[in-house]
Design a protein around this motif. Structure first.
Motif, short mmCIF file in Angstrom:
data_model
loop_
_atom_site.label_atom_id
_atom_site.label_comp_id
_atom_site.label_asym_id
_atom_site.label_seq_id
_atom_site.Cartn_x
_atom_site.Cartn_y
_atom_site.Cartn_z
N CYS A 199 -18.69 -37.17 -1.32
CA CYS A 199 -20.34 -36.95 -1.72
C CYS A 199 -21.13 -35.85 -0.75
O CYS A 199 -21.64 -36.84 0.17
N SER B 100 -24.99 -34.28 -4.75
CA SER B 100 -26.17 -34.55 -4.82
C SER B 100 -27.42 -33.45 -4.79
O SER B 100 -26.92 -32.41 -4.31
N ARG C 42 -27.52 -43.34 0.49
CA ARG C 42 -27.44 -43.03 -0.36
C ARG C 42 -26.22 -42.62 -1.02
O ARG C 42 -25.30 -42.70 -1.85
N LYS D 167 -23.25 -44.15 -3.42
CA LYS D 167 -23.03 -43.19 -4.60
C LYS D 167 -21.39 -43.10 -4.58
O LYS D 167 -20.61 -43.28 -6.05
N LYS E 188 -19.81 -46.09 -5.78
CA LYS E 188 -19.57 -46.47 -7.53
C LYS E 188 -18.75 -45.94 -8.24
O LYS E 188 -18.91 -46.91 -8.56
#
Length: 142
Positions: A61, A88, A96, A100, A103
């Motif tokens: 991520c 992102s 965060r 992400k 999830k």
């Protein structure tokens, strides 16, 4: 909790997302948040790819890196179909970014590491082997 305590917690946690199945090797998702540290990420990713455990999904991520992280991940993805890249387009921070990845994870188990960490080769195999349905998470002092 100080930063070192938090890093140790992130390094050792194994989150259980679903009841354990009877499969011999349930999928383990490993998330790695990163930002502008492609060199460190390579070491972390290499340690996950070197696991003795055979069924791993890797979620990188990227918190809006401006270095060559995206290009390096694309090269790794060509060699390893189990790497998912989540980018992102704005700065969201490490917490965060982790959320992400969690999830998006599809593993029966989820664990994470920072981009400046490295796993021992048997980390995931040991965690899955020692999992007990009565646990919500596993940890180790090593």
């Amino acid at each position: 909790m100080n930063r070192d305590d938090y890093r140790q917690l992130v390094r050792i946690q194994l989150i259980v997302t679903q009841p354990a199945s009877h499969a011999q090797h349930p999928l383990v998702s490993v998330y790695i948040p990163t930002k502008n540290r492609a060199d460190l990420l390579e070491r972390a990713l290499s340690s996950v790819l070197a696991q003795t455990y055979p069924n791993i999904e890797i979620l990188i991520c990227d918190d809006n890196s401006s270095d060559d992280t995206a290009q390096r991940v694309a090269a790794w993805q060509k060699q390893h179909a189990n790497i998912l890249y989540i980018h992102s387009d704005e700065d969201i921070g490490a917490c965060r970014a982790r959320n992400k990845a969690i999830k998006a994870a599809s593993g029966e188990f989820i664990t994470g590491m920072d981009d400046d960490d490295a796993f021992t080769p048997d980390r995931l195999a040991t965690f899955v082997q020692r999992f007990d349905d009565s646990c919500n998470f596993l940890f180790s002092q090593r």
